[in-house]
Design a protein around this motif. Structure first.
Motif, short mmCIF file in Angstrom:
data_model
loop_
_atom_site.label_atom_id
_atom_site.label_comp_id
_atom_site.label_asym_id
_atom_site.label_seq_id
_atom_site.Cartn_x
_atom_site.Cartn_y
_atom_site.Cartn_z
N ALA A 18 -67.67 -24.94 24.22
CA ALA A 18 -66.20 -24.89 24.56
C ALA A 18 -65.58 -23.62 24.09
N VAL A 23 -62.99 -27.72 27.30
CA VAL A 23 -63.67 -28.78 26.54
C VAL A 23 -65.20 -28.94 27.18
N VAL A 66 -65.23 -36.65 26.73
CA VAL A 66 -65.13 -35.31 26.00
C VAL A 66 -65.87 -35.37 24.52
N ILE A 69 -64.25 -29.58 21.78
CA ILE A 69 -62.95 -28.89 22.36
C ILE A 69 -63.10 -27.43 21.89
N VAL A 128 -59.36 -27.65 29.98
CA VAL A 128 -58.76 -28.90 29.44
C VAL A 128 -57.70 -29.17 30.53
#
Length: 333
Positions: A18, A23, A66, A69, A128
């Motif tokens: 990420a 993400v 998800v 991140i 994102v």
């Protein structure tokens, strides 16, 4: 991975990381689309225009959770079920700033354009800003049908249907059937025209009575016609069939140029609308699925693992597949 026309491999690749503003998704379901088939055969126009090249990881209809991140992303995203936009604009050009990032000249398209890796994998990295959360009432199958649903919903919006309007949908494939479902939910009288016996049977099984071949099509006033086919002759046919002052929506793409006489558009005072992507329709699609206004899960005929994708791209239907036109992929199996 597609390594050339009609060439594919299931490969071990480095897991995505990420980056800031991005993400990583654990992919739970992805759809195989007609665009993917065009890449497989080598006929997809982007290959000839220089917007895509082999090797290519396809897959742009997806949902997942998800997993991690990057810097600058709200930690609240971790663990959320999501789907995402295919079109990734640059964010700074005139088109993007006007909310039209899906036609950004410099855009990437997930699994399609600019070498951006697609969702036919265990994991996928995306910005994102592309994410759309999925409520609990939108299961995995529905989640992976949001992207095609967005194209269909935008097509119905383009037709500007009023209660009781008569709509003709050309091409009862995935997009055409989704168009029919959204239009029916808006109160339109929906008819579909197609060729494949299986697709016509599927449309009837979904509860549509006005299902016709071209030879059977009744002579009726069509307030709007939506061309969701890949047949070069049907865009002109749509224009011929629509009522004067009606609307024609073009969401299907043929493999060769489709010719339309603009004199007919002018003399019939017809509005013609083109639909490129699902982007502006994704949120509305999630809402309608969540509310139960439209339930397209019967369109999914079977779900396979990554090792089954090559056969699907080559036109084979999995053993025991249903009538529906869509094949889903679960990379975990």
């Amino acid at each position: 991975m597609l390594t050339g026309p009609r060439e594919f491999e299931v490969q071990d690749v480095a897991p995505p990381v990420a980056e800031p503003g991005h993400v990583v998704i654990d992919v739970q379901r992805a759809g195989v689309c007609g665009t993917d088939v065009e890449f497989f055969t080598g006929g997809m126009q982007y290959l000839h225009d220089g917007f895509a090249e082999y090797p290519l990881r396809i897959g742009h209809e997806w949902m997942g959770t998800v997993a991690s991140i990057g810097e600058g992303v709200d930690p609240a995203w971790i663990g959320r079920r999501v789907t995402g936009d295919t079109m990734l604009g640059c964010g700074i050009c005139r088109r993007c700033l006007r909310g039209n990032q899906h036609v950004c000249e410099f855009r990437y398209e997930v699994g399609i354009r600019g070498g951006f890796p697609g969702a036919l994998a265990e994991q996928l990295a995306v910005p994102v800003t592309a994410l759309h959360p999925l409520p609990d009432t939108v299961d995995d199958t529905l989640g992976a049908l949001v992207e095609p649903g967005g194209n269909a919903l935008r097509s119905v919006w383009g037709a500007k249907l009023q209660q009781g309007d008569r709509l003709l949908v050309l091409g009862p494939g995935t997009i055409g059937l989704l168009v029919a479902m959204f239009a029916k939910a808006e109160g339109a009288e929906v008819h579909l025209m197609g060729r494949s016996p299986r697709s016509l049977e599927c449309a009837r099984a979904l509860g549509f009575d006005g299902v016709w071949t071209e030879d059977e099509l009744p002579v009726l006033p069509w307030d709007a016609v939506i061309d969701a086919s890949n047949t070069p002759a049907l865009p002109a046919k749509a224009l011929d069939l629509v009522e004067p002052a009606g609307r024609v929506v073009y969401v299907g793409l043929a493999g060769s140029p489709s010719l339309v006489d603009t004199r007919t558009i002018a003399l019939k005072d017809v509005t013609a609308v083109g639909v490129l992507s699902a982007s502006p329709g994704l949120a509305g699609t999630v809402e309608q699925y969540a509310a139960g206004a439209v339930d397209p899960r019967p369109l999914v005929a079977a779900t396979v693992g990554l090792d089954g994708v090559g056969a699907v791209l080559a036109g084979e239907r999995p053993l025991g597949a249903g009538l529906g036109p869509k094949i889903h992929v679960d990379p975990r199996i």
